[in-house]
Design a protein around this motif. Sequence first.
Motif, short mmCIF file in Angstrom:
data_model
loop_
_atom_site.label_atom_id
_atom_site.label_comp_id
_atom_site.label_asym_id
_atom_site.label_seq_id
_atom_site.Cartn_x
_atom_site.Cartn_y
_atom_site.Cartn_z
N UNK A 185 10.70 44.40 -10.27
CA UNK A 185 10.64 45.88 -10.30
C UNK A 185 9.47 46.37 -11.13
N UNK A 186 9.22 45.70 -12.26
CA UNK A 186 8.09 46.08 -13.12
C UNK A 186 6.76 45.78 -12.42
N UNK A 187 6.71 44.69 -11.68
CA UNK A 187 5.51 44.35 -10.89
C UNK A 187 5.22 45.49 -9.90
N UNK A 188 6.26 45.96 -9.20
CA UNK A 188 6.09 47.08 -8.25
C UNK A 188 5.63 48.34 -8.98
N UNK A 189 6.25 48.60 -10.13
CA UNK A 189 5.91 49.82 -10.88
C UNK A 189 4.44 49.78 -11.30
N UNK A 190 3.99 48.63 -11.81
CA UNK A 190 2.59 48.52 -12.26
C UNK A 190 1.64 48.68 -11.08
N UNK A 191 2.03 48.11 -9.92
CA UNK A 191 1.18 48.23 -8.74
C UNK A 191 1.11 49.68 -8.26
N UNK A 192 2.25 50.37 -8.29
CA UNK A 192 2.27 51.79 -7.88
C UNK A 192 1.39 52.62 -8.82
N UNK A 193 1.51 52.33 -10.13
CA UNK A 193 0.71 53.05 -11.14
C UNK A 193 -0.78 52.84 -10.92
N UNK A 194 -1.09 51.64 -10.43
CA UNK A 194 -2.47 51.23 -10.25
C UNK A 194 -3.14 51.97 -9.09
N UNK A 195 -2.39 52.84 -8.44
CA UNK A 195 -2.98 53.64 -7.37
C UNK A 195 -2.68 53.09 -5.99
N UNK A 196 -2.23 51.83 -5.92
CA UNK A 196 -1.87 51.24 -4.63
C UNK A 196 -0.41 51.53 -4.33
N UNK A 197 0.16 50.77 -3.44
CA UNK A 197 1.58 50.88 -3.19
C UNK A 197 2.14 49.47 -3.17
N UNK A 198 3.32 49.31 -3.74
CA UNK A 198 3.94 47.99 -3.77
C UNK A 198 4.44 47.59 -2.38
N UNK A 199 4.51 48.54 -1.44
CA UNK A 199 5.04 48.23 -0.12
C UNK A 199 3.96 47.95 0.91
N UNK A 200 2.82 48.60 0.72
CA UNK A 200 1.76 48.49 1.73
C UNK A 200 0.47 48.08 1.04
N UNK A 201 -0.60 48.04 1.74
CA UNK A 201 -1.94 47.77 1.18
C UNK A 201 -2.05 46.38 0.57
N UNK A 202 -1.04 45.54 0.75
CA UNK A 202 -1.10 44.24 0.10
C UNK A 202 -1.27 43.17 1.17
N UNK A 203 -2.21 42.26 0.98
CA UNK A 203 -2.39 41.19 1.96
C UNK A 203 -1.17 40.25 1.94
N UNK A 204 -0.91 39.58 3.07
CA UNK A 204 0.14 38.55 3.10
C UNK A 204 -0.33 37.43 2.18
N UNK A 205 0.48 37.05 1.19
CA UNK A 205 0.01 36.06 0.23
C UNK A 205 -0.18 34.69 0.87
N UNK A 206 -1.13 33.94 0.34
CA UNK A 206 -1.42 32.60 0.87
C UNK A 206 -1.66 31.64 -0.28
N UNK A 207 -1.40 30.35 -0.01
CA UNK A 207 -1.65 29.32 -1.02
C UNK A 207 -3.16 29.21 -1.27
N UNK A 208 -3.52 28.95 -2.51
CA UNK A 208 -4.93 28.82 -2.91
C UNK A 208 -5.41 27.39 -2.60
N UNK A 209 -6.40 27.25 -1.69
CA UNK A 209 -6.85 25.90 -1.32
C UNK A 209 -7.41 25.10 -2.50
#
Length: 306
Positions: A185-209
């Motif tokens: 929940x805090x991760x979402x709150x910080x992302x929302x504060x950051x001007x983005x949205x915790x629901x959208x605008x986020x790439x599908x996460x992937x493993x780091x090669x």
Amino acid sequence: MSSTITVRVPAKVNVQLAVGGRRADGFHGLASVFFAVGLYDEVTVTPADRLSVSVAGPDAAAVPADRSNLAARAAVLLGSRYGITPQVHLHIDKGIPVAGGMAGGSADAAAALVGCDALWGTGADPAVLAELAAELGSDVPFGLLGGVALGEGRGEVLSPVPTGGSFHWVFAVADGGLSTPAVYGECDRLRDLDGGSADTDLPVPAADPVLLEALRTGDATALGAALSNDLQPAALSLRPALAATLRAGADAGAIGTLVSGSGPTCAFLVKDAASAAALATTLTASGTCRTALPAAGPVPGATVLN
Ligand code: C5P
């Protein structure tokens, strides 16, 4: 068939935890690289008149010793799948920090599935156990598997990750736990504060090669540089004192530092077992954590001991 089964199950650290957007079901899409380390709980399953739970270990008082315990729910779920009344006593000997971001409760559920399966002779297919595990929680399937694995979906869709050799860690255990939903929940709150949205605008996460290659070749220095956890800013926001813990480990020569999962346990990668023992002593003396425990990995998942 033995009348008592003891199952040993390891803790995990996420060497990568990439958190995507909030899904419609409230969970977050993840690319989670789980790494099983040699800090263990032991779950002993004994036939009894009715389902009951007892817990031992330094944090036992913080663990529910009733049917709400995830291990008890695992026994009920396996029993209902096979038409068995779960008449067992589950004794949990806790070596994994409680509410520490190391999946201790999930580990106990995985151990209970394996232990009850062995006690009852149900011979559940590994795929069935994995399906029941996913129903119990996002981290439970990894408790069955162990080793190193990439978790996708909400963390429950696993593929094994090849590794070359052992890695050495120190885990700094904090006083008191953190609630996993609160940290997300805090991760979402910080992302929302950051001007983005915790629901959208986020790439599908992937493993780091780069991280996967470091694991494959057993290169601790490269792994240390590639460690990442998207929940770390949220854990630090809720528990600012963790910054001093991370700094103490880095100052003492750790080759990688991060918060384990949703925290508050902090993980430090070092080059060998002697360095782990020395760093554990230094961190315990630093006053920035309750205790610090060395542990190597990867290690196998839930394993019957008798
Ligand atoms: O699956 P599990 O019961 O361990 O999840 C605990 C909580 O952590 C969920 O209720 C949710 O708040 C959060 N979570 C999440 N996304 C995930 C995994 C867990 O938001 N992929």
